[in-house]
Design a protein around this motif. Structure first.
Motif, short mmCIF file in Angstrom:
data_model
loop_
_atom_site.label_atom_id
_atom_site.label_comp_id
_atom_site.label_asym_id
_atom_site.label_seq_id
_atom_site.Cartn_x
_atom_site.Cartn_y
_atom_site.Cartn_z
N ALA A 63 4.07 -15.53 -1.17
CA ALA A 63 3.33 -16.13 -2.30
C ALA A 63 1.87 -16.29 -1.93
O ALA A 63 0.99 -16.08 -2.77
CB ALA A 63 3.93 -17.48 -2.68
N TYR A 64 1.59 -16.66 -0.69
CA TYR A 64 0.17 -16.81 -0.34
C TYR A 64 -0.53 -15.46 -0.44
O TYR A 64 -1.59 -15.34 -1.05
CB TYR A 64 -0.05 -17.41 1.06
N ALA A 65 0.09 -14.44 0.17
CA ALA A 65 -0.55 -13.11 0.16
C ALA A 65 -0.73 -12.62 -1.28
O ALA A 65 -1.77 -12.05 -1.64
CB ALA A 65 0.29 -12.13 0.97
N ALA A 66 0.29 -12.87 -2.13
CA ALA A 66 0.21 -12.41 -3.52
C ALA A 66 -0.86 -13.17 -4.28
O ALA A 66 -1.66 -12.58 -5.02
CB ALA A 66 1.57 -12.57 -4.20
N GLY A 67 -0.91 -14.47 -4.11
CA GLY A 67 -1.84 -15.30 -4.86
C GLY A 67 -3.27 -15.14 -4.40
O GLY A 67 -4.22 -15.23 -5.19
N ALA A 68 -3.45 -14.90 -3.10
CA ALA A 68 -4.80 -14.84 -2.55
C ALA A 68 -5.45 -13.49 -2.84
O ALA A 68 -6.68 -13.39 -2.87
CB ALA A 68 -4.77 -15.09 -1.04
N GLY A 69 -4.65 -12.46 -3.02
CA GLY A 69 -5.21 -11.14 -3.32
C GLY A 69 -5.49 -10.34 -2.07
O GLY A 69 -5.51 -10.88 -0.96
N PRO A 70 -5.71 -9.00 -2.26
CA PRO A 70 -5.77 -8.08 -1.12
C PRO A 70 -6.95 -8.33 -0.18
O PRO A 70 -6.89 -7.97 0.98
CB PRO A 70 -5.89 -6.71 -1.79
N ARG A 71 -8.01 -8.94 -0.67
CA ARG A 71 -9.16 -9.16 0.22
C ARG A 71 -8.99 -10.42 1.07
O ARG A 71 -9.77 -10.66 1.99
CB ARG A 71 -10.45 -9.26 -0.59
N ALA A 72 -8.02 -11.25 0.72
CA ALA A 72 -7.84 -12.52 1.44
C ALA A 72 -6.64 -12.51 2.37
O ALA A 72 -6.53 -13.37 3.23
CB ALA A 72 -7.71 -13.67 0.45
N ALA A 73 -5.75 -11.55 2.21
CA ALA A 73 -4.56 -11.53 3.07
C ALA A 73 -3.99 -10.13 3.10
O ALA A 73 -3.94 -9.44 2.08
CB ALA A 73 -3.51 -12.51 2.55
N MET A 74 -3.55 -9.70 4.28
CA MET A 74 -2.86 -8.42 4.39
C MET A 74 -1.56 -8.53 3.63
O MET A 74 -0.87 -9.54 3.72
CB MET A 74 -2.50 -8.17 5.86
N PRO A 75 -1.19 -7.48 2.86
CA PRO A 75 0.11 -7.53 2.19
C PRO A 75 1.21 -7.76 3.21
O PRO A 75 1.12 -7.27 4.34
CB PRO A 75 0.24 -6.15 1.54
N THR A 76 2.23 -8.53 2.84
CA THR A 76 3.23 -8.92 3.84
C THR A 76 4.11 -7.76 4.28
O THR A 76 4.85 -7.88 5.23
CB THR A 76 4.12 -10.05 3.31
N GLY A 77 4.02 -6.62 3.59
CA GLY A 77 4.77 -5.46 4.05
C GLY A 77 4.17 -4.85 5.31
O GLY A 77 4.85 -4.15 6.06
N SER A 78 2.90 -5.11 5.56
CA SER A 78 2.30 -4.58 6.77
C SER A 78 2.71 -5.44 7.96
O SER A 78 3.21 -6.53 7.81
CB SER A 78 0.78 -4.51 6.63
N GLY A 79 2.45 -4.95 9.12
CA GLY A 79 3.13 -5.55 10.26
C GLY A 79 2.26 -6.33 11.20
O GLY A 79 1.05 -6.45 11.04
N TRP A 80 2.92 -6.83 12.22
CA TRP A 80 2.25 -7.45 13.35
C TRP A 80 2.37 -6.46 14.49
O TRP A 80 3.42 -5.85 14.68
CB TRP A 80 2.93 -8.77 13.69
#
Lengths: 513, 68
Positions: A39-56
């Protein structure tokens, strides 16, 4: 130098929800934590958070390596210690402020970016509260109810961590560092505790204590963080050039909502570490006869009169122990040593530390605006006076939990902040800025800016690397082993020149993944 | 939420100290006790509206998995 050093705070958040699945079963905390991170990644948008499908990028993680020089056999490790194996069902995101927001075991965890001062550690720790809150608001819009708590215990036996990380030179012998640090860590809750209702791991005895974590510490020194928790953790995973740096992983601390408490926690510890580094003979010798027992003795006495025994037979209060360290630090500053030129950060921390210790000696209640356990205790004591509730009353246990609620409508610490009863060290705008903007003076700036500028091509990141796609679709890892490299000053020109990932990668040294 | 609206309006009525200003470092200890109680009382009155109404169930339901 001084109290300034590379540091950061990681916090596992308590989580509850009334959401149920198709069979009417409550959703697991793992699923709920995944909701929060996504929800954070979705709400913050692509410039504020890496999509959660990407990895560590786990290439550099070594959670079983021990600072004492050996590695634990994987077969002997409890499954909860294996943090370097990617679980595809587990959400993970890297934020444009350089933080990591992900699911650790059964909790959402916010790991702040690397910063270089205690004050910045406070700011980015507070920013983590806003990240959690933003996620909750996005979930609420989707009709999903979740609550997050910035605390460390459920009162029923479970504890989850707030870990501090401090970069220290590899050249300091770890055994000495641990020995010289233990008495300080035992006493630190006097100025850094968040307070807790209930004594014992399952709150089996009624009462109030200074620390959330004290009753869950069971060893002096060790590798584990989830069981047999030690006062000094030996995990040797520097996330930095290994022959130069060590990352001291401190697992005894509480999550704190009071700015000054957070500042004192990391500031005083950083000062003591500097003492260990520069004045090995100036560190007070207050070795404790039974440190694990002493942790509880100090924590269980809000009157601050309980004493702990030293190896040489003295009996000292927690305030005495902290004062011994503070005096040694003050002497080091007075010595004019190069490492101790008192910058503003050092002056602020040492002045606060002195003020709070002196006030605690006079009357702990004087510190209700600065020291979190005092603030919580003052509120609960007044409630007790008005209501007649004893320490075993569930209303007090409820208020203790609710103290840490991240929702400002319910969180009691936040109510005190808003009413000016918990001193704030910075305006809310500065905290809000830290949600999206990385610290400028560490490699977190590069990590965060990669998310903001090249987010579409970032496939994974870690503390010391960013993995991006080049123009031929190959994964390239850019490594940043030095925590104070890749700062804004050093590479903003480079990033300005490259609006495209592909050309950036051709200029940066990077390796195939 | 009702609790927060009530909270805000009471703040204006009382003209309480500005929340943005940092609390000064601890001042002289004498005569602070009664003031402290009074301030905590008004805060507790505000908090009353948001406290969990069924404390027993709330505490019972707050169950976490162990973490690090």
């Amino acid at each position: 130098m001084s109290v300034r050093r590379v540091m950061g705070i990681e916090t596992e958040l308590g989580i509850t929800s009334t959401q149920v699945d198709a069979r009417g079963e409550l959703l697991t905390p793992m699923l709920l934590s995944g909701q929060v991170v996504r929800a954070y990644a979705a709400g913050a948008g692509p410039r504020a958070a890496m999509p959660t499908g990407s990895g560590w990028d786990y290439a550099d993680e070594t959670p079983l390596r021990d600072a004492r020089g050996y590695e634990m056999a994987r077969a002997l490790a409890d499954v909860s210690q294996l943090t370097d194996v990617e679980d595809p069902t587990v959400a993970n995101s890297v934020l444009s402020n350089g933080a990591r927001f992900y699911v650790d075991h059964a909790h959402p965890e916010y790991s702040s970016p690397e910063v270089t001062s205690p004050r910045e550690a406070v700011r980015y720790d507070r920013a983590g509260e806003l990240v959690g809150l933003a996620a909750l608001r996005t979930l609420a819009q989707e009709g999903r109810e979740v609550r997050l708590y910035k605390n460390n215990v459920d009162g029923k036996g479970a504890s989850y961590g707030t870990h501090e990380n401090y970069l220290v030179p590899r050249s300091i012998p770890f055994e000495r560092l641990a020995r010289q640090l233990i008495p300080f860590l035992v006493a630190r809750p006097v100025i850094a505790g968040a307070g807790r209702v209930g004594l014992g791991q399952v709150s089996e005895r009624p009462g109030f204590q200074l620390s959330q974590r004290a009753d869950y510490l069971e060893a002096e020194v060790g590798l584990e963080t989830t069981l047999r928790r030690p006062i000094v953790n030996t995990r040797d995973e520097p996330h930095a050039t290994p022959h130069v740096h060590r990352r001291l992983h401190v697992i005894v601390g509480d999550a704190t909502m009071a700015d000054v408490t957070t500042l004192l926690a990391v500031g005083s510890l950083s000062a003591v570490l500097r003492l260990v580094e520069t004045h090995p003979d100036g560190v007070p010798d207050v070795a404790l006869a039974d440190p694990v027992q002493a942790v509880r003795q100090v924590s269980h006495d809000p009157t601050l009169r309980a004493t702990v025994e030293t190896v040489d037979g003295r009996r000292l209060t927690g305030v005495d122990v902290l004062e011994t360290y503070l005096e040694a630090v003050e002497r080091a500053v007075a010595s004019g040593h190069d490492a101790w030129r008192p910058d503003d950060d050092t002056t602020e921390v040492l002045t606060r530390w002195r003020q709070v210790l002196d006030a605690l000696r006079r009357d702990p209640a004087e510190c209700a605006g600065q020291v979190e356990w005092v603030a919580k205790l003052s509120l609960l004591e007044r409630y007790r006076e008005r209501s007649g509730a004893g320490w075993g009353d569930p209303r007090l246990a409820a208020m203790d939990i609710q103290w840490h609620d991240l929702d400002p409508q319910r969180g009691l610490a936040q109510k005190l902040r808003a009413a000016g009863r918990l001193e704030r060290l910075m305006p809310e705008g500065a905290v809000a800025a830290a949600v999206t903007e990385p610290p400028e003076d560490t490699r977190a700036w590069f990590r965060g800016e990669c998310v903001r500028r090249y987010g579409d091509d970032v496939r994974a990141a870690s503390w010391d690397s960013v993995v991006m796609l080049d123009e031929r679709g190959r994964l390239r890892r850019v490594q940043v082993p030095e925590p104070t490299a890749a700062t804004r000053e050093r590479i903003s020109g480079l990033l300005e020149r490259h609006t495209r990932t592909a050309t950036l990668l051709t200029e940066l040294a990077s390796e195939d993944v | 939420m009702a609790g927060s609206q009530q909270y805000r309006s009471r703040r204006r009525d009382d003209d309480a100290p500005e929340p943005e200003a940092p609390t000064p470092p601890p001042a002289a200890p004498q005569a602070q006790g009664a003031e402290r109680d009074e301030a905590l009382d008004s805060l507790l009155d505000e908090i009353d509206g948001v406290l969990e109404t069924n404390a027993t169930d709330f505490v019972h339901g707050f169950v976490q998995k162990g973490g690090q």
